[in-house]
Structures are given as structure tokens and as C-alpha cells.
Design a protein around this motif. Sequence first.
Motif, PDB file in Angstrom:
ATOM      1  N   ALA A 189       7.542  -0.064  17.321  1.00 29.05           N
ATOM      2  CA  ALA A 189       8.394   0.611  16.355  1.00 29.05           C
ATOM      3  C   ALA A 189       8.318  -0.020  15.050  1.00 29.05           C
ATOM      4  N   ASP A 190       8.414  -1.425  15.038  1.00 29.59           N
ATOM      5  CA  ASP A 190       8.553  -2.057  13.490  1.00 29.59           C
ATOM      6  C   ASP A 190       7.336  -1.665  12.786  1.00 29.59           C
ATOM      7  N   ASN A 191       6.135  -1.735  13.465  1.00 34.40           N
ATOM      8  CA  ASN A 191       4.851  -1.225  12.752  1.00 34.40           C
ATOM      9  C   ASN A 191       4.994   0.281  12.198  1.00 34.40           C
ATOM     10  N   MET A 192       5.668   1.325  13.075  1.00 36.42           N
ATOM     11  CA  MET A 192       5.617   2.608  12.555  1.00 36.42           C
ATOM     12  C   MET A 192       6.763   2.627  11.542  1.00 36.42           C
ATOM     13  N   LEU A 193       7.820   1.856  11.366  1.00 36.75           N
ATOM     14  CA  LEU A 193       8.878   2.050  10.201  1.00 36.75           C
ATOM     15  C   LEU A 193       8.361   1.651   9.010  1.00 36.75           C
ATOM     16  N   THR A 194       7.413   0.672   8.955  1.00 34.90           N
ATOM     17  CA  THR A 194       6.981   0.359   7.696  1.00 34.90           C
ATOM     18  C   THR A 194       6.497   1.486   6.955  1.00 34.90           C
ATOM     19  N   ALA A 235      12.965   5.176   3.191  1.00 29.74           N
ATOM     20  CA  ALA A 235      14.331   4.603   3.545  1.00 29.74           C
ATOM     21  C   ALA A 235      15.242   5.547   4.481  1.00 29.74           C
ATOM     22  N   LYS A 236      15.058   6.766   3.818  1.00 31.87           N
ATOM     23  CA  LYS A 236      15.898   7.771   4.733  1.00 31.87           C
ATOM     24  C   LYS A 236      15.268   8.140   6.027  1.00 31.87           C
ATOM     25  N   ASP A 295      16.027   5.168   8.497  1.00 34.99           N
ATOM     26  CA  ASP A 295      17.317   5.458   9.028  1.00 34.99           C
ATOM     27  C   ASP A 295      17.397   6.322  10.295  1.00 34.99           C
ATOM     28  N   THR A 296      16.977   7.373   9.879  1.00 36.66           N
ATOM     29  CA  THR A 296      16.858   8.474  10.937  1.00 36.66           C
ATOM     30  C   THR A 296      16.161   8.066  12.257  1.00 36.66           C
ATOM     31  N   VAL A 297      14.946   7.521  12.232  1.00 36.16           N
ATOM     32  CA  VAL A 297      14.092   7.072  13.366  1.00 36.16           C
ATOM     33  C   VAL A 297      14.728   5.717  13.855  1.00 36.16           C
ATOM     34  N   LYS A 298      15.352   4.922  13.173  1.00 33.83           N
ATOM     35  CA  LYS A 298      15.875   3.856  13.673  1.00 33.83           C
ATOM     36  C   LYS A 298      17.059   4.161  14.859  1.00 33.83           C
ATOM     37  N   ILE A 299      17.759   5.261  14.644  1.00 36.74           N
ATOM     38  CA  ILE A 299      19.014   5.727  15.252  1.00 36.74           C
ATOM     39  C   ILE A 299      18.416   6.543  16.439  1.00 36.74           C
ATOM     40  N   LEU A 300      17.114   7.145  16.291  1.00 34.41           N
ATOM     41  CA  LEU A 300      16.551   7.988  17.609  1.00 34.41           C
ATOM     42  C   LEU A 300      15.892   6.788  18.517  1.00 34.41           C
TER      43      LEU A 300
END
Length: 106
Positions: A43-48, A52-53, A56-61
Motif C-alpha cells: 500500500a505504501d509503495n502504491m500511494l507514492t 495528494a487527493k 487521501d481517498t485510497v488511504k480511507i479505502l
Amino acid sequence: MRRKTWISCLIILIIAGCHFSSKKEYKLSDERMAHLMLDLQLADNMLTELNAKQQDTVKILLEKKLQDIYHLTPEDIKKQMALLQTDPVKLKLILNRAKQMADSIQ
């Protein structure tokens, strides 16, 4: 007489300290913890790669999905990771298992 009292108090403190030491209780087995570690890393690798917007959405999911899979709140996950960091032997074991799983994906 004072010396015996001092030694008795010291012995009681040592015994009490050993008796009341907290046992590390993990909510997940080692295997499930390794899966969680791998999921968090992926997940951390994907988020990078997201703006930013989107992050935020993906973190919630992701938080919701991790709760569904592991039955832990985000706070519980943070506590489990913090607890794991205080146990270097178990941490190494779990990290090695997570690495094995990651290597098997490639």
C-alpha cells in the motif's frame, strides 16, 4: 537490623518487578502479522505514485479493507506495529516471512 530491612525491601522489589512484567500480547499470529506487514508495504509503495487527493481517498479505502481483513482498527494496527518494534527477534522473523511472500509474488 536496618541492613536486613533494606535487603528484604530490595528482594521484594526485584521479585515484584519480575512478577508484574507485562507479557507482549499480539492480536495476530506471526503469519497474519507477516501478511499485514506485506499489505502495508504494498500500500505504501502504491500511494507514492498518486497525487495528494488520490492518496487521501485510497488511504480511507485501504484502512477499511485492512479492518475487514484483519479485524483491527487503524489504531490497533499502529499499536501492534509499535509492540512488534519492541521485540527484535519476533520482528526479524516476521519481516523475513513477509520478504518470502513478496519474493514469491515476483
